[in-house]
Every structure is written in C-alpha cells, then in structure tokens.
Design an enzyme around this catalytic site. Structure first.
Site, PDB file in Angstrom:
ATOM      1  N   PRO A  35      51.072  13.220  -4.635  1.00 48.92           N
ATOM      2  CA  PRO A  35      50.130  12.134  -4.384  1.00 48.92           C
ATOM      3  C   PRO A  35      49.064  12.020  -5.464  1.00 48.92           C
ATOM      4  O   PRO A  35      48.435  13.017  -5.817  1.00 48.92           O
ATOM      5  CB  PRO A  35      49.504  12.536  -3.050  1.00 48.92           C
ATOM      6  CG  PRO A  35      49.566  14.025  -3.037  1.00 48.92           C
ATOM      7  CD  PRO A  35      50.821  14.392  -3.795  1.00 48.92           C
ATOM      8  N   ASP A  79      46.296  11.271  -2.430  1.00 41.24           N
ATOM      9  CA  ASP A  79      45.463  12.465  -2.373  1.00 41.24           C
ATOM     10  C   ASP A  79      44.026  11.984  -2.244  1.00 41.24           C
ATOM     11  O   ASP A  79      43.520  11.297  -3.118  1.00 41.24           O
ATOM     12  CB  ASP A  79      45.662  13.252  -3.679  1.00 41.24           C
ATOM     13  CG  ASP A  79      45.096  14.650  -3.591  1.00 41.24           C
ATOM     14  OD1 ASP A  79      44.851  15.137  -2.471  1.00 41.24           O
ATOM     15  OD2 ASP A  79      44.891  15.256  -4.652  1.00 41.24           O
ATOM     16  N   TRP A 105      44.101  21.072  -2.945  1.00 44.72           N
ATOM     17  CA  TRP A 105      45.476  21.439  -3.305  1.00 44.72           C
ATOM     18  C   TRP A 105      46.264  21.883  -2.076  1.00 44.72           C
ATOM     19  O   TRP A 105      47.484  21.800  -2.064  1.00 44.72           O
ATOM     20  CB  TRP A 105      45.491  22.561  -4.349  1.00 44.72           C
ATOM     21  CG  TRP A 105      45.127  22.075  -5.712  1.00 44.72           C
ATOM     22  CD1 TRP A 105      44.026  22.408  -6.425  1.00 44.72           C
ATOM     23  CD2 TRP A 105      45.852  21.149  -6.517  1.00 44.72           C
ATOM     24  NE1 TRP A 105      44.022  21.752  -7.633  1.00 44.72           N
ATOM     25  CE2 TRP A 105      45.134  20.975  -7.706  1.00 44.72           C
ATOM     26  CE3 TRP A 105      47.048  20.435  -6.343  1.00 44.72           C
ATOM     27  CZ2 TRP A 105      45.555  20.132  -8.726  1.00 44.72           C
ATOM     28  CZ3 TRP A 105      47.468  19.597  -7.354  1.00 44.72           C
ATOM     29  CH2 TRP A 105      46.722  19.442  -8.531  1.00 44.72           C
ATOM     30  N   GLN A 125      50.600  20.232 -13.639  1.00 49.18           N
ATOM     31  CA  GLN A 125      50.715  20.560 -12.217  1.00 49.18           C
ATOM     32  C   GLN A 125      51.268  21.971 -11.996  1.00 49.18           C
ATOM     33  O   GLN A 125      51.442  22.388 -10.861  1.00 49.18           O
ATOM     34  CB  GLN A 125      51.632  19.564 -11.511  1.00 49.18           C
ATOM     35  CG  GLN A 125      51.063  18.177 -11.460  1.00 49.18           C
ATOM     36  CD  GLN A 125      49.767  18.135 -10.720  1.00 49.18           C
ATOM     37  OE1 GLN A 125      49.589  18.790  -9.710  1.00 49.18           O
ATOM     38  NE2 GLN A 125      48.815  17.381 -11.239  1.00 49.18           N
ATOM     39  N   TRP A 168      50.120  21.418  -8.096  1.00 41.33           N
ATOM     40  CA  TRP A 168      50.999  21.048  -6.987  1.00 41.33           C
ATOM     41  C   TRP A 168      52.247  21.913  -6.924  1.00 41.33           C
ATOM     42  O   TRP A 168      52.694  22.293  -5.843  1.00 41.33           O
ATOM     43  CB  TRP A 168      51.362  19.574  -7.119  1.00 41.33           C
ATOM     44  CG  TRP A 168      51.934  18.965  -5.897  1.00 41.33           C
ATOM     45  CD1 TRP A 168      51.389  18.997  -4.637  1.00 41.33           C
ATOM     46  CD2 TRP A 168      53.148  18.232  -5.814  1.00 41.33           C
ATOM     47  NE1 TRP A 168      52.201  18.321  -3.776  1.00 41.33           N
ATOM     48  CE2 TRP A 168      53.287  17.836  -4.463  1.00 41.33           C
ATOM     49  CE3 TRP A 168      54.120  17.855  -6.735  1.00 41.33           C
ATOM     50  CZ2 TRP A 168      54.369  17.086  -4.026  1.00 41.33           C
ATOM     51  CZ3 TRP A 168      55.189  17.102  -6.294  1.00 41.33           C
ATOM     52  CH2 TRP A 168      55.313  16.721  -4.947  1.00 41.33           C
ATOM     53  N   LYS A 203      44.945  13.690 -28.220  1.00 44.53           N
ATOM     54  CA  LYS A 203      44.835  13.481 -26.784  1.00 44.53           C
ATOM     55  C   LYS A 203      44.094  12.169 -26.510  1.00 44.53           C
ATOM     56  O   LYS A 203      43.118  11.848 -27.182  1.00 44.53           O
ATOM     57  CB  LYS A 203      44.052  14.655 -26.198  1.00 44.53           C
ATOM     58  CG  LYS A 203      43.935  14.631 -24.711  1.00 44.53           C
ATOM     59  CD  LYS A 203      43.027  15.742 -24.243  1.00 44.53           C
ATOM     60  CE  LYS A 203      42.913  15.705 -22.737  1.00 44.53           C
ATOM     61  NZ  LYS A 203      42.083  16.793 -22.237  1.00 44.53           N
ATOM     62  N   LYS A 208      38.638   8.985 -22.761  1.00 40.97           N
ATOM     63  CA  LYS A 208      37.661   7.898 -22.743  1.00 40.97           C
ATOM     64  C   LYS A 208      36.691   8.025 -23.902  1.00 40.97           C
ATOM     65  O   LYS A 208      36.322   7.051 -24.532  1.00 40.97           O
ATOM     66  CB  LYS A 208      36.880   7.934 -21.418  1.00 40.97           C
ATOM     67  CG  LYS A 208      37.647   7.276 -20.285  1.00 40.97           C
ATOM     68  CD  LYS A 208      36.811   7.299 -19.013  1.00 40.97           C
ATOM     69  CE  LYS A 208      37.711   7.113 -17.800  1.00 40.97           C
ATOM     70  NZ  LYS A 208      37.084   7.545 -16.559  1.00 40.97           N
TER      71      LYS A 208
END
Length: 1084
Positions: A51, A90, A556, A592, A596, A643, A646
């Site tokens: 999610p 999530d 988590w 992850q 997750w 990378k 912002k």
RNA sequence: GGGCCAUUAGCUCAGGUGGUUAGAGCGCACGCCUGAUAAGCGUGAGGUCCGAGGUUCAAGUCCUCGAUGGCCCA
C-alpha cells in the site's frame, strides 16, 4: 468475403490521445473488472499490492513500480489465472503526522497535545486522502489494473481489528513483550525524536574527553574461571618479582553514563599492548596499540616499554573493576571485557565503556550478552536524589562532579575536552540523551531461524537481494520495536493494571473490548486515540484499573498485516484468505527490503499456523509464505544518473511524461532498457528513440497491413493453410512460435526485460526489417493464394505480437488487437494452444540468407552497382567445413539482391583470391633466421593452399633442408574479390549485358514514375495515363517491359513519344547516360 | 562511519565457469533505396572496459586498495 474495414492508426496521432480514448473504452466496458473476475474455474495467482501513502504526489518511480506490478499480473491473467489484485492504502504513521503538523503550522508533541489529539487525528484521517484522486488517476493512466472497488485502508476499523487479533495471537505465543529501546530523547521537552528531527539538530559542542584507567581483577580470569593465556603462557604480569597493578585505559565523552557501566568492549581483531613506564615496575597500562601515541604521547615508545601484546579476542572475558560503584548490580553479567565489531581505533583508547541504558550499540551488546542494565536517570534527565555526589543533578551538569570523584578514586588517567558534533533538540537546543525507553517488542529473534528458512524458500529476483541484503539483515535480526509514542496509528491493544504493571490484558477483538469494558461499543466506534483510551475496567485481581498503554504501533505492522487484515481475517472471509494466502508474487522497490518485505515475513512467521497454509517448517523448495516470489525494482534516477529530489529540482512529473510519450512508451522504456532491479536513468530522449521508435515501427507494420487489407482481404477459409504457404510465411510463423514460447518462459521466470526484448527484436528485425521488406509486393493484391497467405500470415503475426506485448504496452496493443480480431487483447490468451511449430532448419536457412543478403549488398556497394540494376549471378562459397547452402530460399535471396541466379562455387578460386601473410610473432619463435624465407614462401602460396590452411590444415614449407608445418594460427589470411563474414564468401557477376541494362532501365522508369505519382499526390490505387519520351534505348526498354511497367504503376495507357517531350509537367529523368522525360496524368 | 550495488563506444545496454581481434541498438558520417516514407538497407568512424596494484601462460571477467554515482543502516 467480409466487408470489414480495418481502421488505420495514424502514426502521428499522439499516443496520449489514443491511450486516453482507450481508457474511456475500458471503463465503459468494465474491462478491468472482467479481467479481475477471471475466467470460470480459473486457478488462483495471487498478487499482494504494497500500500502506498496517499499524502504525497506520485512520482515517476511509482510509474516504474506500477508497471512491474502490472505486467506480471497481466501476463498471468492472460494465461488464464484468476489474479486477485486488491488495492490498498497505507494511512497511519509519522509521515502523515508531519504533513498535518506542517498544515497546521505546529511542531512537536507538545503542540499536538495543546490542539488536542482528537482534533489532530481527525486532521490526519483527512490528510491521508489529499492526493488519493491523483494517485488513482495515475494508476489508471499508466494502465495498472488494480481492484480499487474495495481497497483496504489501514485505518479502517476492520483492518485495525485484524491487527489486534494478530497482536493478541503473538502475545499468546509469548512473542509480544516489553523491553527497552535506545532512542534520542530530549529531557526538556520530554519526548523522543525521530531520526529526521535528530538530523536537523547537530551542533558542535565541547564535551569532556575522559580517559579512565580501570583495574583488571587479578589474577586475570576468564568468565569460565580459567586463567587468561597468551600463546599458551599465563598472561599474569609480574614485574620485578612483585605482582603489578594492571589497568586498562577506557575513553568516554559522557562521564555521566559511568555509574551505569556494565562492561568494556574491545575489537576482536585489534592489537592491544600492555606497557610499563620506564623505571616503574609496579604498574602497567593496557590499550590499543594504534592509539598509544594519542593517549601516551607521540614518542611514547621512548618512555614506555611493551611488556605484553594481545588481540581483543584474547582479552575477552577478562574481568575489571568498574569506576563507580554507586548502584548495586541486580541481575546480568557485569565488569567483564567483551569483544565487539563496532569498536574502532579511530579515537579514544580502542576500549569502549558500555552502558546498555544509554547507547544503541551498548544496548544491543547488552541484549546479546545478558549484561546488567542500570538506568539511574529519570525522564527529566536527572539522577535520583538519593545518588551520592550527583543526586538530583541534570546529567550533563553532573559531569564535572563525576570527574572529580574519578580522580579521588584514582581511576582517572586524564581529563580534557573535545569539540565534536552532537545532536541537540532542534526545538529547544537541549543536548539529546540516548536513553532507553520502555517499548513493546515483537520477539522476532525467537523465530529468526524460521524467518531465515522461509526466506530461503522465496524466489527472489534478483537472487542476491534475498541472499545478501535481506538475508544478512535477517541473520543480524534484533527484536522489532513496534510501539511508537505517537498519536495517529493503530493503537497498541494492551491494557495494564495501574496498580500492578505485571497484570496485562491484550485485547484481540472489539467484542472482547466490549465484554471487558462492560458496555457495548457505540455505532460510531473509533479505535483510535484518544477515544480508545477512555476504555478502562477494573483489574481482575481486584485492585487497580486496567488502562491502555499510551502507544500506537509502527505503521509497518499495518502494511505487513495486509495478507489477512485486508480481508478482516479471521472475523470474516476465512475461506477467501485460505485461497489467497500466501501471495504468488509481490513486487516493490529495493527500499522495501527492510520495510514491507520484512514486516510481511516477520508477522507471518510469528503468527505461524494461526494463518492458513502457513505452518512451519518451511524448507527450501517448499512454497514459501507469505510470498513465493519477489520482484525487486531499483530507483529511477535523472538523465545524468543523479537521484531525483525536490531540492535538486530534477524530479520528473509523470503526467507531463505521459502526455509527451504515452504510457506504452514509458512502460516499455522502464522495463526494456535494463533489468528492473538495476537503477535506470530517466532520459526522455532515450524513451523517444528507443521505446517510442519501436512502437512507431510496430504501428507502421500494422498500418501497412491494414491499408492494403482494406482492398478486400479478411480472414476466411480461402486462406491457404500455414503448411501450404510459402517459405517466407512459414519462416515468420516459426519465429513467432519461438518468440511466443521465449517471452512466456521469461515472464514465468520473472524476467520482464528479456521477455520484452525478445518480442521487440522479433517485431523490429524479423517482421519489419525482413518479412515485410521481402514480401511487400505480395500485399499489393488480395485475391491470389499467395496474397491470401501473406495477409493471413501477417495478420497472425500482428495479432500474436499484440498479445506478447500487451503486458508491457497495454494500450496500443489493445487498439490494434481490436482492429485485427474485434476483441480486447487483455481477454486473449498469452500463448496459443497449438501454434505453427518452430522449424529450426528453416530458421537456420533464413538466417544464412539474411547473412548472404548483407554480403551481397556489401558487394554491390564495393562494385558500385545499385540494386536497381539487375545482375546475372551471385556466387557463394562456404568458409566453414559443415556449412551447406540451402537452395530452397534462393528465390528470396535473388529477389532481395536483384540478381538472376545464385550459384555455389565448388572452389574458392572461382570467385576470389586468398592471400596469406606470416604472423611474425608466432612463427618467428620457431623459424628463427629462416623467418624471412618462410614468410616469402607463404606469400607465394596459391589460393588453394591458403584455403587449406584457412580451413585448419597445416602446409609444409621447406627452407633448405628444414621443414616447417604452417598452421592456421601462424598466418593471417585475407580474402580478396569477395565480401565475407567469416562463414560465407560471396562475389557478384558484374557484367551488365544489354538485356540486363534494358531491364535496369525499365526498373528505373518504374521507380521514377512511382516517385512522380507520389509527388503528384495520387492515391495508391489511382490509375494514370503515362507518357514517356527519350532516345531509342529508352523506347526499347519501354517496349520490352511495357506490360510490366503498366502493371507496376497502374497505367491504363502508356504512350511513347519521339524526341524531347513538350508536354506540360514532363519531368526529365537521368537513366544511366540517357535522358528520358516522363509525364503522367490521372485517369478519371 | 558501516554494509551492499553499479561504473564497458556520444547514449542505453550485452559480455556463464578467466581464453583469438570486447559486441548490439540508438545517435553520428557517407552512400543506397523510394507507395510502410516522420519508414527501410548498407558501409564507416567511435573503447585507457572508472583508476592503481596483485594473482595467472592469459584479466572486461578473480583478489586488494582507491574514485565516482546510487541504495540501505548508523
């Protein structure tokens, strides 16, 4: 014959527009729902969707992850599986809280408490959905088919209740326990800080830098009571005949932690020296050799003598006396030297003071080793009032008093100050304390081995992430601290007796909560803070009240509970979960690994047989739970490999990319450019020139086919059966079958990149650049069996190619597939039940023809005769022993090269010459002074000898009475007069006979007329009247090829005129020395 | 600070277990072809295989150290 017309997809039509139109169509047809429903009786292939949090804008990396998730699901659905794909959100956790804090212009727990938890959590609940619509739109736009009808939402009551069940189950198994966790803590604000808060508050400060010299307990003993030995000799030091006082030098910058000292740590592989000062025989010091200069002074070796040398490993187990004995040890090991990898020799003495309550490394080592845990500091950062010397003092203020005390006790070696960077509370600038806070843990270390066993059964893509990054993470597993002293999260369902903290109720369902609290839950029951904290009940023991602990849990745990919580298991849907657990595959980003991927595994392993199909043990080769396979994708970086962020301003907006290139091209680029588990640079020019160009070719092939099929072809029983079609058709159908099997195999193997590349190469190289190129004129009519065979073949090739590409580029393939078949590609089968079979011999023969065509073109280039001029003969010669020319495809080769015949030479000398030159480097070693003569002999070889050597034989060269065997490795062979690729040599008969010249001229005229037709703007099917003027040569050519020319250019009438034409619009044409004029008009 | 991954042509990437002259596509240059045409075909140029050591008869490939970029964890 069918009257169906095939729409043409204009190549210049923006992909965005086509795709948007298709999306509307899919919606109208409810195609996603139909795909999700699966076919009747279909076997399950379960995908779990990790999610996302919808409180940030989706980025281009999400497009990547979505593409990977979608394509494997889509492939399986096309194979006939039922692929459940429930979307999820999530919704809890710190990121949400921070977002709300920002929106409210507040910061920190005190501000939140002031506003009120009720209000704050209300805002959090709303904030979660800020970007939901954009997320759903983007997921739809990229073509990720996912069930958004009933998404799971981690804050929903049902979801939370399933988590309570899981926590209760873990507690019943003894796996939900209380413990401590070292956290950065601000004693003034009374709050722990998150890592990003800590990162904001580093400041350079001056701290004490204290070296202690602590007595080793004599005689040195290991914990097991045996004497410490070095190289078999007792390590006890006796200097000048009397026992020496032996001390170990320890460094710390936090003297206030010394009262809770429990151990000293050395590095196992560092070298430690025991030194005595010159002239002093009654005491020694022990410290890291490489730090001796820093502690004892630069030229310490002139003043100190090394009397012993140990590795850290050898020191392990040695006992010492702690510096301050204000606190009694209750339980746990203490005053012992341990060897730990985290010790460095970068600063201090190479010996680290361990205080398990005040350092993360210290705590972890303490847990591993069972060290004593002393925490004489309260929540305000003060020592208890009854402590000697420093009672009631703030710890940092206590430092000088402690140093004084150390000096008084003769354990201080030296005290100085040190300026270093230390974290401070970003709000109040108070130095942070690393402080052991009471915390709730899932005792994952208790089932670590089972997690490792399960992980070994998981099919990781790529394998090294599972074995390496994830595997070593599991090996070093520590208990999972799941409680969070925050507000917006699943509340920890633990109630504790306020009179007796050992009495605990863990609530596993809402029904149980209602029963315990003695009142039914209201209709609008909300399990979140603050409401949940109002539920209390009298303790069973008779005294005290059961009150919930204040914490919520790690988000988590939410996402890791989705396999059961998404279905409100075990309260509902037991059969469904039994059918859909475990997942056949999951796909997420590399980040992850410890997120997750771990939380799913930890929760599932901890719950064990409380979940269906989930009992241990799991052995390698078993179906692993909770996921059988994982596909990991790496990051998307900017075009330069940096990378995206912002702050750099290089983040790519997925919407604008979608508009410019379309989802198909973006998806294809993301998957095909490199393996998904490697990082990729997002460069729009690469999208355009790679995936974009490929799609253009694909559309062009379809367009070519469709425009011509519209003259009256549609599939029917009149089409020749594949076995009866020409070799070119059988070849492309054979290749199609091969690619179909290969793409399917790779996708089953979770290698999307190789699958996509196989299909793309086929479409581009085999279909577009060879099949269509060679067979173009077979499509200019629709009636003959040959025409019908061609149309039927390309129809099949295009239809199947659409299916093979559908997982990667679901839009354009659906558009074309619908035109070709009238049905959506997404409801089609990925592989055909009985395709035209692979014909390996035909594949090989065609491969040779293509190689020979390339060589033939190269020869034409060399001899300077354009392809339009027919030539008599192409002579080929195989350069490998087992190579045979298969003449079944001669016609194709002759047509492609515009030659009359192909002949296989029996002797290379018929087509070219071969020269050999000696390789001086190799031969020189053997021939020595004969080298020049041998080289001359080699150069004079006849072509036959050269070829013999070329084919691997040895030829003897005799100089005077010496003979040398010259083999292939001794010479460099050059073939002349031919084009060669090392397998074949080809030569062209370049004699242009008058007949060939006339034919070339006719072709030239046709070519010019065709160009003129096009320039004039005629439709492909328009008929014309043609007028040609020119010298006698031109007349002759036109007369001889009149019917061919009129047929090619669709001329109803061809008039020859003498001299230079004065017709309006006549165009001069240079024809190999002759000038002709042509004019054409459209025939009404 | 620690661990892991990557680095090969201008760009995107291939290059099991070490083995001949390091390949492909795109781009570029030149030429061809011309009713799939915003296409197609051919030829060519283009390389310090990130750097430095080492192992080996032999290193893009194995080892060590370093650089750069990325990820994860402190």
């Amino acid at each position: 014959m069918s009257e169906r017309r095939y729409q043409v997809l204009p190549p210049d039509r923006a992909a965005d527009a086509v795709e948007t139109e298709l999306l509307a169509r899919w919606r109208e047809e409810q195609l996603v729902a139909r795909s999700l429903a699966g076919r009747p009786g279909a076997p399950e292939f379960v995908f779990y969707d990790g999610p996302p949090t919808a409180n940030g804008r989706p980025g281009i990396h999400h497009v990547f992850a979505r593409t990977v998730k979608d394509l494997f699901s889509r492939h399986r659905a096309m194979l006939g599986y039922h692929v459940p794909r429930k979307a999820g959100w999530d919704t809890h956790g710190l990121p949400v809280e921070i977002e709300v804090e920002k929106a409210l212009g507040i910061s920190g727990k005190q501000d939140i408490e002031r506003i009120g938890v009720e209000e704050f959590n209300k805002r959090c609940r709303e904030s979660v959905w800020k970007y939901r619509e954009e997320w759903e739109r983007l997921v739809e736009r990229v073509g990720h088919w996912l069930d958004y009808e009933q998404p799971y939402v981690t804050y929903s009551n049902n979801y939370v209740e399933s988590e309570w069940w899981a926590l209760r189950t873990l507690h019943d198994k003894g796996l939900l326990v209380q413990g401590h966790k070292i956290l950065p803590y601000c004693p003034r604000c009374g709050t722990t800080l998150s890592s990003h808060e800590v990162a904001q508050g580093y400041e350079d400060v001056e701290d004490p830098s204290v070296y202690l010299a602590l007595d080793l307990v004599e005689p040195p003993q290991r914990v097991d009571g045996n004497p410490v030995t070095v190289n078999g000799l007792p390590a006890t030091t006796a200097l000048g005949g009397k026992p020496a006082r032996r001390r170990i030098v320890v460094w710390t910058t936090t003297p206030w932690t010394l009262p809770s000292n429990a151990a000293l740590a050395v590095h196992p592989d560092l070298t430690y020296v025991e030194v005595k000062k010159n002239g002093r025989d009654d005491w020694t010091l022990l410290l890291s050799e490489s730090r001796a200069g820093a502690v004892l002074g630069q030229e310490w070796e002139s003043r100190w003598e090394v009397v012993g040398r140990f590795t850290g490993r050898e020191l392990e187990g040695t006992r010492y006396r702690r510096p301050l004995d204000w606190l009694p040890f209750e339980d746990g090991e203490h005053e012992v030297i341990i060897a730990e990898d985290f010790v460095t020799a970068d600063d201090g003495s190479g010996v680290v003071h361990m205080s398990p309550a005040f350092g993360a490394d210290d705590y972890a080592a303490g847990q591993r080793r069972g060290l004593a845990f002393l925490q004489p500091v309260n929540a305000r950062g003060e020592f208890p009032a009854e402590m000697p010397v420093v009672g009631g003092k703030f710890v940092k203020d206590a430092d000088p008093f402690i140093i004084e005390e150390l000096k008084a006790r003769d354990v201080l070696w030296k005290a100085a100050t040190l300026t270093h960077s230390y974290p401070h509370c970003w709000r109040c600038r108070t130095p942070l304390l690393y402080y052991a806070r009471g915390s709730w843990f899932i005792k994952t270390t208790a089932f670590r081995d089972r997690m490792i066993a399960r992980n070994k059964a998981v099919r990781w893509n790529p394998p090294e992430v599972g074995e390496g990054r994830f595997g070593s993470w599991l090996e070093n597993n520590i208990d999972w601290a799941i409680s969070r002293d925050r507000y917006w999260g699943t509340p920890l369902p633990v109630w504790v007796n306020d009179a007796d903290p050992t009495e605990i109720d863990v609530i596993g369902s809402y029904a149980e909560l209602a029963e315990k609290s003695g009142r039914p839950l209201p209709a609008d029951f909300d399990p979140h803070k603050p409401y949940i904290d109002a539920y209390t009940w009298p303790a069973k023991s008779g005294t005290g009240t059961m009150r919930r602990v204040r914490e919520v849990i790690d988000a988590w745990f939410d996402s890791g509970s989705m396999p059961f919580a998404q279905w409100h298991y075990p309260f509902e849907n037991r059969e469904l979960v039994a059918a859909q657990y475990p997942a056949d595959y999951i796909a997420e980003g590399l980040d992850q690994t410890r997120g997750w991927f771990y939380s799913l595994l930890a929760i599932a392993t901890g719950l064990g047989d409380a979940l269906p199909n989930n009992a241990d043990p799991v052995k390698p080769g078993d179906a692993a739970a909770p996921y059988k396979a994982v596909v990991v994708n790496d990051l998307v970086r900017d075009a330069k490999g940096l990378k995206m962020s912002k702050s750099r301003g290089n983040a790519v907006d997925p919407w604008s990319v979608m508009e410019r290139h379309g989802a198909d091209a973006v998806r294809l680029f993301l998957v095909a450019s490199s393996q998904v588990w490697t990082p990729r640079n997002f460069d729009e020019s690469v999208i355009r020139e790679g995936a974009g160009r490929f799609l253009l070719t694909f559309k062009n092939v379809y367009k070519f086919w469709a425009e011509l099929a519209n003259f009256g072809w549609a599939p029917s029983a009149d089409d020749p059966r594949p076995d009866d079609r020409p070799a070119l058709d059988r070849w492309v159908l054979s290749r199609l079958a091969g690619v179909e099997a290969e793409a399917n195999r790779q996708l089953l193997n979770y290698d999307a990149t190789l699958a996509a590349r196989a299909v793309m190469t086929f479409v581009d190289e085999d279909v577009s650049k060879w099949y269509v190129r060679l067979g173009r004129d077979r499509f200019y009519d629709v009636t003959s069996p040959d025409n019908r065979a061609a149309f039927a073949t390309l129809h099949e090739v295009l239809t199947v190619s659409c299916r093979l590409l559908a997982p990667f580029a679901p839009f354009v393939t659906d558009w074309i597939h619908r035109e070709l078949t009238g049905t959506s590609v997404h409801l089609a089968d990925y592989v055909r039940p009985s395709p035209f079979p692979v014909d390996a011999a035909l594949d090989a023969a065609m491969s040779d023809v293509r190689a020979l065509a390339t060589l033939g073109r190269a020869q034409r280039e060399t001899v300077g005769i354009g392809v339009r001029q027919p030539l008599g003969e192409l002579v080929v010669f195989p350069l490998l022993r087992d190579l045979r020319f298969d003449d079944s495809l001669t016609g194709l080769l002759a047509g492609e090269l515009n030659i009359k015949s192909v002949r296989v030479a029996t002797d290379f000398a018929q087509i070219g010459t071969a020269e050999a030159k000696a390789d001086f480097k190799v031969l020189g070693k053997r021939a020595g002074k004969d080298m020049k003569l041998v080289a001359a002999a080699i150069e004079s070889w006849p072509a036959a000898s050269v070829l013999e050597v070329y084919f691997g034989a040895s030829v003897h060269v005799t100089v005077e009475d010496r003979t040398y065997a010259v083999g292939p490795e001794d010479v460099k062979v050059t073939l002349r007069g031919v084009a060669t690729d090392g397998r074949w040599a080809v030569a062209l008969d370049t004699i242009i006979t008058p007949a060939l010249r006339t034919e070339g001229m006719a072709r030239e005229i046709v070519s010019r007329v065709q160009r003129l037709r096009k320039e004039t703007g005629l439709a492909v099917s328009d008929r014309i009247r043609l007028l040609v003027a020119g010298p006698a040569e031109v007349h002759a050519a036109v007369e001889e090829y009149r019917s061919w020319i009129t047929g090619e250019v669709l001329a109803r009438d061809l008039v020859l005129s003498d001299g230079i034409s004065e017709n309006v619009g006549a165009v001069p044409v240079e024809l190999d020395g002759a000038t002709a004029f042509i004019a054409l008009t459209r025939e009404g």
